[in-house]
Scaffold this motif. Structure first.
Motif, short mmCIF file in Angstrom:
data_model
loop_
_atom_site.label_atom_id
_atom_site.label_comp_id
_atom_site.label_asym_id
_atom_site.label_seq_id
_atom_site.Cartn_x
_atom_site.Cartn_y
_atom_site.Cartn_z
N LYS A 45 7.23 9.46 -8.20
CA LYS A 45 7.10 8.66 -9.41
C LYS A 45 6.21 7.45 -9.18
N ARG A 46 6.01 7.09 -7.92
CA ARG A 46 5.20 5.92 -7.60
C ARG A 46 3.87 6.29 -6.96
N ILE A 47 3.83 7.38 -6.23
CA ILE A 47 2.62 7.74 -5.50
C ILE A 47 2.22 9.15 -5.93
N VAL A 48 1.36 9.24 -6.90
CA VAL A 48 1.00 10.54 -7.44
C VAL A 48 0.17 11.35 -6.45
N TRP A 91 0.82 -1.20 0.00
CA TRP A 91 0.00 0.00 0.00
C TRP A 91 0.86 1.26 0.00
N ASP A 92 0.35 2.28 -0.70
CA ASP A 92 1.08 3.55 -0.77
C ASP A 92 1.39 4.11 0.61
N ALA A 93 0.43 4.04 1.52
CA ALA A 93 0.64 4.58 2.86
C ALA A 93 1.74 3.84 3.59
N SER A 94 1.88 2.55 3.34
CA SER A 94 2.95 1.78 3.97
C SER A 94 4.31 2.18 3.42
N LEU A 95 4.39 2.45 2.13
CA LEU A 95 5.63 2.95 1.54
C LEU A 95 6.04 4.28 2.19
#
Length: 285
Positions: free
Chosen positions: A266-269, A64-68
């Motif tokens: 680049k990964r999480i707009v 998940w984006d939030a985990s990143l």
């Protein structure tokens, strides 16, 4: 060309991962750089993910984006590293029943392992023989917990687990935190110095139980807090915040930093839409 900061969080697919229809688990490599000024090597974790006929699904089926973002905050910033170290080994930390760090809704375990790695970075500087713990938790579901346990076990050498820090996986049912039903995390109330979570609220039904779980496990010491990275407009998050305040927890927040956004854009707009929430007992404010 991509510079080092652009590579701060880099997801690399293994060559064999492209044909996911023929396997039940695929593997990703996540690289998180340490702060620029630290001179430390990056954290490289290999995470297995569940796949279902080629489609990623459920909380153990995707990163998940939030985990990143949370992993990058905890391991990739000086602030995050210090928070993790202090929670486990700091002079002001509450060591009752182990103290340490609890992750709620761990999923694949990225953020919890980043926290553990951050805590161990300076553990060698601790003069005494204190021990501590990092516990990663999720639902009492065999598919979720077995993959989470496998991810932790396969990354222990990278995390830096040693004799003074244990990293374990346990079940935690937010609706039954005060009982043994659905829980192997039977830690006494108020024993963790740091609780972490990423995108914990995504349906309203979980909101009250999640807030009560934070309240149940959070130590009442002055330095203890919960840190949650969340999209504030997700359904039910307003209910979570309201319940926290009803429980006399103090909530503050700030936007994800520009440096963090630059490293993951680049990964999480939508990175700029996330906020970092800091939750403390008013007794510790």
């Amino acid at each position: 060309a991509m510079n080092d900061r652009d590579k701060h969080l880099l997801i690399q697919d293994d060559p064999d991962d492209f044909d996911v229809t023929s396997c039940e688990t695929i593997e990703r490599t996540i690289t998180t750089l340490a702060p620029d000024s630290s001179g430390l090597r990056p954290l490289v974790l290999r995470l297995g993910q569940n796949s279902n006929d080629g489609c990623l699904s459920d909380v153990s089926g995707d990163i998940w984006d939030a985990s990143l973002l949370l992993a990058s905050f905890l391991f990739g910033t000086n602030e995050g590293q210090q928070l993790c170290f202090n929670a486990c080994f700091g002079n002001d930390s509450d060591q009752v029943d182990g103290g340490g760090i609890l992750e709620l809704g761990s999923g694949l375990g990225l953020s919890g392992m980043a926290a553990a790695a951050a805590a161990t970075l300076h553990a060698r500087d601790v003069d005494d023989e204190r021990t501590s713990r990092v516990i990663l938790t999720d639902l009492d579901d065999n598919n979720i917990l077995s993959l989470l346990s496998k991810n932790v076990e396969s990354n222990l050498s990278e995390i830096g687990e040693g004799s003074n820090l244990s990293v374990t996986v346990q079940s935690c049912d937010w609706f039954n935190v005060a009982s043994s039903r659905g829980n192997s995390c039977r830690c006494p109330k108020g024993t963790f110095n740091l609780i972490i979570g990423s995108a914990l609220i995504y349906i309203p039904d979980h909101a009250v139980a999640c807030a009560e779980t934070v309240y149940h496990y959070l130590s009442r010491s002055s330095s203890s807090q919960a840190i949650v990275i969340q999209l504030p407009d997700r359904s039910g998050f307003d209910i979570f915040l309201r319940r926290c305040r009803e429980l006399d927890l103090f909530v503050s927040s700030r936007a994800v930093s520009e440096d963090l956004i630059m490293s993951v854009e680049k990964r999480i707009v939508s990175a700029s839409d996330y906020r970092i929430y800091f939750i403390k007992s008013r007794n510790g404010c």
